[in-house]
Structure formats: structure tokens, C-alpha cells
Design a protein around this motif. Structure first.
Motif, PDB file in Angstrom:
ATOM      1  N   MET A 114      37.549  46.322  51.009  1.00 36.83           N
ATOM      2  CA  MET A 114      36.851  44.978  50.820  1.00 36.83           C
ATOM      3  C   MET A 114      36.508  44.652  49.309  1.00 36.83           C
ATOM      4  N   GLY A 115      36.315  43.297  49.158  1.00 33.56           N
ATOM      5  CA  GLY A 115      36.344  43.042  47.811  1.00 33.56           C
ATOM      6  C   GLY A 115      35.624  41.608  47.514  1.00 33.56           C
ATOM      7  N   TRP A 116      35.171  41.522  46.581  1.00 28.59           N
ATOM      8  CA  TRP A 116      34.466  40.112  46.102  1.00 28.59           C
ATOM      9  C   TRP A 116      35.310  39.483  44.940  1.00 28.59           C
ATOM     10  N   TYR A 117      35.463  38.199  44.947  1.00 24.53           N
ATOM     11  CA  TYR A 117      36.188  37.505  43.979  1.00 24.53           C
ATOM     12  C   TYR A 117      35.134  36.114  43.845  1.00 24.53           C
ATOM     13  N   ARG A 118      35.355  35.539  42.743  1.00 26.36           N
ATOM     14  CA  ARG A 118      34.486  34.382  42.501  1.00 26.36           C
ATOM     15  C   ARG A 118      35.442  33.353  41.572  1.00 26.36           C
ATOM     16  N   TYR A 166      33.516  34.861  47.151  1.00 25.39           N
ATOM     17  CA  TYR A 166      34.198  34.954  48.333  1.00 25.39           C
ATOM     18  C   TYR A 166      34.454  36.320  48.784  1.00 25.39           C
ATOM     19  N   CYS A 167      34.365  36.806  49.634  1.00 28.12           N
ATOM     20  CA  CYS A 167      34.505  38.026  50.420  1.00 28.12           C
ATOM     21  C   CYS A 167      36.214  38.018  50.696  1.00 28.12           C
ATOM     22  N   ASN A 168      36.811  39.194  50.433  1.00 23.82           N
ATOM     23  CA  ASN A 168      38.221  39.597  50.862  1.00 23.82           C
ATOM     24  C   ASN A 168      38.301  40.738  51.569  1.00 23.82           C
ATOM     25  N   SER A 169      39.296  40.796  52.409  1.00 21.32           N
ATOM     26  CA  SER A 169      39.638  42.043  52.930  1.00 21.32           C
ATOM     27  C   SER A 169      40.948  42.016  52.937  1.00 21.32           C
ATOM     28  N   GLU A 170      41.685  43.461  52.705  1.00 20.05           N
ATOM     29  CA  GLU A 170      42.954  43.816  52.620  1.00 20.05           C
ATOM     30  C   GLU A 170      43.164  45.173  53.381  1.00 20.05           C
ATOM     31  N   LYS A 180      37.742  26.784  36.984  1.00 15.54           N
ATOM     32  CA  LYS A 180      38.506  27.870  36.567  1.00 15.54           C
ATOM     33  C   LYS A 180      39.370  28.409  37.951  1.00 15.54           C
ATOM     34  N   GLN A 181      40.202  29.334  37.532  1.00 13.92           N
ATOM     35  CA  GLN A 181      40.833  30.138  38.555  1.00 13.92           C
ATOM     36  C   GLN A 181      39.804  31.080  39.310  1.00 13.92           C
ATOM     37  N   ARG A 182      40.142  31.670  40.444  1.00 16.53           N
ATOM     38  CA  ARG A 182      39.478  32.568  40.992  1.00 16.53           C
ATOM     39  C   ARG A 182      39.795  33.786  40.877  1.00 16.53           C
ATOM     40  N   GLU A 183      38.742  34.512  40.198  1.00 11.60           N
ATOM     41  CA  GLU A 183      38.787  35.904  39.548  1.00 11.60           C
ATOM     42  C   GLU A 183      38.231  37.023  40.417  1.00 11.60           C
ATOM     43  N   PHE A 184      38.771  38.400  40.207  1.00  9.58           N
ATOM     44  CA  PHE A 184      38.253  39.621  40.777  1.00  9.58           C
ATOM     45  C   PHE A 184      37.104  39.939  40.315  1.00  9.58           C
ATOM     46  N   VAL A 185      36.151  40.342  41.203  1.00  9.01           N
ATOM     47  CA  VAL A 185      34.712  40.766  40.825  1.00  9.01           C
ATOM     48  C   VAL A 185      34.626  42.203  41.026  1.00  9.01           C
ATOM     49  N   ALA A 186      34.992  42.665  42.107  1.00 15.20           N
ATOM     50  CA  ALA A 186      34.798  43.989  42.515  1.00 15.20           C
ATOM     51  C   ALA A 186      35.370  44.291  43.829  1.00 15.20           C
TER      52      ALA A 186
END
Length: 118
Positions: free
Chosen positions: A34-38, A94-98, A43-49
């Protein structure tokens, strides 16, 4: 049907804190990283954690020491505790799941606005 629903965004003053939540449904949550992007305006979407299925974490350098990602597998929820917020943290988060073993099984939430301003 997979759903990732973010909540907890809002307006906060510099130096303040917010806690974002992302509730997942339609997936076997414990199998997913699970991750967070912003994405800030223009600007482009970037990885947060992100936090893996085994609870390992990784952060972008700009938030290390200020943000903490965690997950509650019993509640199918991932959190992002954001402290010492700065104006440059302003973005849609944004929340992300992979899926850990099937990266093509990737899903996104609709986003929640975080604005850091005095």
C-alpha cells in the motif's frame, strides 16, 4: 469491485499535522503493498511512501522524519500521519495498492486534497 477511499485531507497551517486514511475493499488487503502518492498543481504525480505486506516502509527523502505510513490489516486501511507540514506538501494525495506478486493488479483511489497555508 475494487475501491480505495481516501479521507482526512484538508487545510492546515505550516507546522501542523494531518492523518490521511485509505479504506480498501474488493482486494485481499494483506497481500498488497500500500502506498501514497501526491500531485501538486502543474507537477507530475510523485511517490510519497509505501508499506509492504510484511510492513517494511519506504519514503521519499523530502518527507523522511515527518511522515509515517502504517497499515491495519484487520480494518483494510492504510494511514499516512503527516507532521511538520510545509507549504510544499500541498497536493492531492492518492492511495495506491499493488499486489505483492502480481504488480499488474494495481489500483488507485480518487485522491484527497491537502493544503498547507497560513
Amino acid at each position: 469491485q475494487v475501491q480505495l477511499v481516501e479521507s482526512g485531507g484538508g487545510l492546515v497551517q505550516p507546522g501542523g499535522s494531518l492523518r490521511l486514511s485509505c479504506a480498501a475493499s474488493g482486494i485481499i488487503f494483506r497481500l498488497y503493498r500500500m502506498g501514497w502518492y501526491r500531485q501538486a498543481p502543474g507537477k507530475q504525480r510523485e511517490f510519497v511512501a509505501h508499506i509492504t505486506n510484511s510492513f517494511s516502509t519506504n519514503y521519499v527523502d523530502s518527507v523522511k522524519g515527518r511522515f509515517i505510513i502504517s497499515r491495519d490489516n484487520a480494518k483494510n486501511t492504510v494511514f499516512l500521519q503527516m507532521n511538520s507540514l510545509k507549504p510544499e506538501d500541498t497536493a492531492v494525495y492518492y492511495c495506491n495498492s499493488e499486489h505483492t506478486w502480481r504488480p499488474s493488479m494495481e489500483y488507485w483511489g480518487q485522491g484527497t486534497q491537502v493544503t498547507v497555508s497560513s
